[in-house]
Design a protein around this motif. Structure first.
Motif, PDB file in Angstrom:
ATOM      1  N   GLY A  73     -18.095 -11.469  -1.846  1.00 51.47           N
ATOM      2  CA  GLY A  73     -18.297 -12.514  -2.979  1.00 51.47           C
ATOM      3  C   GLY A  73     -18.181 -13.389  -2.698  1.00 51.47           C
ATOM      4  O   GLY A  73     -18.286 -14.961  -3.125  1.00 51.47           O
ATOM      5  N   ALA A  89     -31.270  -9.984  -2.064  1.00 45.12           N
ATOM      6  CA  ALA A  89     -30.616 -10.382  -0.992  1.00 45.12           C
ATOM      7  C   ALA A  89     -30.064  -9.629  -0.077  1.00 45.12           C
ATOM      8  O   ALA A  89     -31.362  -8.191  -0.126  1.00 45.12           O
ATOM      9  N   VAL A 101     -27.891  -7.488   4.146  1.00 44.25           N
ATOM     10  CA  VAL A 101     -26.738  -6.774   3.787  1.00 44.25           C
ATOM     11  C   VAL A 101     -27.096  -6.956   4.880  1.00 44.25           C
ATOM     12  O   VAL A 101     -28.143  -5.839   6.040  1.00 44.25           O
ATOM     13  N   GLN A 112     -18.634 -10.041   2.139  1.00 42.23           N
ATOM     14  CA  GLN A 112     -18.901  -8.158   1.011  1.00 42.23           C
ATOM     15  C   GLN A 112     -17.806  -8.354  -0.383  1.00 42.23           C
ATOM     16  O   GLN A 112     -17.993  -7.579  -1.292  1.00 42.23           O
ATOM     17  N   GLU A 135     -21.614  -5.433  -3.630  1.00 40.11           N
ATOM     18  CA  GLU A 135     -21.314  -6.887  -4.203  1.00 40.11           C
ATOM     19  C   GLU A 135     -22.646  -8.051  -4.586  1.00 40.11           C
ATOM     20  O   GLU A 135     -23.288  -8.646  -5.131  1.00 40.11           O
ATOM     21  N   ALA A 136     -23.865  -7.552  -3.674  1.00 39.22           N
ATOM     22  CA  ALA A 136     -25.214  -8.047  -3.666  1.00 39.22           C
ATOM     23  C   ALA A 136     -25.888  -8.063  -5.465  1.00 39.22           C
ATOM     24  O   ALA A 136     -26.316  -8.571  -6.053  1.00 39.22           O
ATOM     25  N   VAL A 173     -25.464 -11.425   2.314  1.00 38.22           N
ATOM     26  CA  VAL A 173     -24.312 -10.796   2.459  1.00 38.22           C
ATOM     27  C   VAL A 173     -23.908  -9.946   3.331  1.00 38.22           C
ATOM     28  O   VAL A 173     -23.864  -9.333   3.765  1.00 38.22           O
ATOM     29  N   ALA A 191     -20.867  -4.236   0.463  1.00 39.22           N
ATOM     30  CA  ALA A 191     -21.643  -5.450   0.232  1.00 39.22           C
ATOM     31  C   ALA A 191     -23.169  -4.810  -0.293  1.00 39.22           C
ATOM     32  O   ALA A 191     -23.569  -6.585  -1.479  1.00 39.22           O
TER      33      ALA A 191
END
Length: 453
Positions: A184, A144, A146, A182, A235-236, A219, A232
């Motif tokens: 999704g 991921a 960010v 952030q 969320e990742a 993200v 974020a």
């Protein structure tokens, strides 16, 4: 230098992205580009005078202002600290010229190149002993990235980069690439920003270079504030990423320990953070005890057995890899250097010097001119996150920053022993030497074994 939004209880300096390009005309011209001589070619050194550098930097600030990326950014937003090489020569150009027996060309300011002028995937994999792992590993793993704001061309630019270098397609359609907000969402994305678009291109291209079989999750935070970038990250992890790269940072704050637990404390996830691009000094979130802090090196080809050599990245007293002893974050149990009683930055490192920079493809906005050569610890953080991915999923209760310490002093890491990023009272905080040091940590990857538990 970052701040929380005006309504936040924590007032801080401004977040800034590390090491991407703000605009082709807003580059910081680097002194001494292309001065290394090659025995196999009659090369002509290219140097920039201090006067030229000063003029270019002044021009850069004017260009930043035009783009809304002022040298002193507004509260809650990142500055556009461009480290793109747009004049002089790069190490890659010298390497190619040496192979052909010709003098390296000079990159023209303002002009985009039709072809890459920085290191590509084969160079990154060769330098860090990743070729075998990159060929066979990474499938099913998600790295991921960010960042803040939206890059509308992220998918198409990624496709161009991968196609040029002969990498397999990584698209939304085949499940390899996914871009979300952030929260999704794949449809309700943040406002587009040309300054951060270059950063996002750099980050996803470096994942492609180091781990071409990895999936990529981008993200995008809705702004460059502590809370949104941290959200974020969360969320990742929520979406299943076991490897998360963060190429942003700023000055430390007494609030950092609370941000640690809110956003960066994710056992079983390898979270990397750029050490910074403003030379010696501790930054956050690289100072978090829960992340792998990643310093930056100057990477050049060599006649040694490795084929490469590295030193600390330092362009000037205000431009180079960050490092230092945190003022606030506790020292993790696995970090045992005795000169710093709290968290020491960095843990490991990878290429970051724009003079030996990496090729990136970016087409969005005023700074999106196609192929460019980028540097900064924004390059080194996603490279190290990708090396973790090649090494395999971390232990469920582990903080993978500790993994390289178990292989300290072995052939699993390239010890960087020369260079500094400034002046400091405790030598290893800013000066490379045998074993651990702040600017480069325990060194750079030589394969993946130092990044597995």
């Amino acid at each position: 230098m970052r701040t929380s939004p005006p309504n936040s209880p924590h007032i801080r300096g401004n977040w800034r992205r590390l090491g991407s390009a703000a605009t082709a005309t807003a580059a910081l011209l680097l002194a001494g580009l292309g001065t290394a001589a090659h025995a196999s070619a009659a090369t002509t050194p290219h140097k920039a005078t201090a006067k030229t550098i000063a003029a270019q930097v002044a021009k850069a600030h004017v260009e930043y202002a035009k783009l809304g990326c002022a040298a002193t950014p507004k509260k809650g937003y990142a500055a556009c600290n461009a480290l793109r090489v747009t004049a002089g020569t790069t190490a890659f150009m010298e390497k190619q010229a040496a192979l052909k027996g010709v003098t390296p060309k000079t990159i023209s300011p303002k002009a985009a190149s039709d072809d890459p002028t920085g290191y590509g995937p084969s160079d990154i994999q060769s330098a860090y002993g990743l070729a075998s792992a990159a060929s066979a590993g990474g499938s099913g793993e998600t790295v991921a990235i960010v960042d803040a704001y939206d890059d509308p061309n992220a998918a198409s630019d990624l496709a161009t980069y991968r196609s040029y270098y002969g990498l397999s397609a990584c698209t939304t359609a085949n499940g390899c690439f996914k871009k979300v907000s952030q929260t999704g969402s794949t449809t309700s994305l943040p406002t587009a920003d040309s300054g951060w678009a270059g950063e996002e291109s750099l980050d996803v291209d470096m994942v492609s270079a180091a781990c071409p079989n990895c999936n990529i999750l981008l993200v995008e935070a809705k702004s460059a504030s502590d809370a949104n970038l941290g959200t974020a990250v969360n969320e990742a992890v929520k979406l299943g990423a076991k490897f998360v790269s963060n190429s942003y940072g700023g000055s430390e704050s007494s609030s950092d320990t609370s941000y640690d637990t809110s956003y960066y404390k994710h056992p079983g996830v390898a979270i990397t953070a750029s050490a910074g691009d403003e030379a010696y000094g501790a930054e956050y979130p690289a100072g978090s005890q829960y992340v792998t802090s990643v310093g930056g090196t100057k990477l050049s080809t060599s006649s040694n057995s490795r084929g490469w050599t590295e030193s600390v990245w330092k362009t000037s007293s205000t431009e180079g890899t960050g490092s230092g002893c945190s003022a606030y974050d506790a020292k993790p149990s696995w970090q045992t250097d005795t000169g710093c009683t709290k968290r020491m930055i960095s843990d490991v490192s990878a290429v970051a010097d724009p003079a030996t920079g990496v090729s990136v493809y970016d087409t969005y906005g005023a700074d999106g001119t196609g192929w460019g050569t980028y540097g900064g610890t924004s390059a080194s953080s996603p490279i190290i996150a990708s090396v973790y991915a090649l090494a395999g999923t971390p232990g469920s209760s582990d903080y993978p920053a500790k993994y390289p310490y178990a292989k300290a002093g072995t052939s699993a890491l390239n010890d960087v022993t020369s260079g500094n990023n400034g002046s400091c009272s405790t030598s290893y905080f800013c000066t490379a030497g045998s074993g651990y040091d702040g600017p480069t940590g325990w060194g750079t990857p030589e394969g993946v074994s130092a990044f597995t538990g």
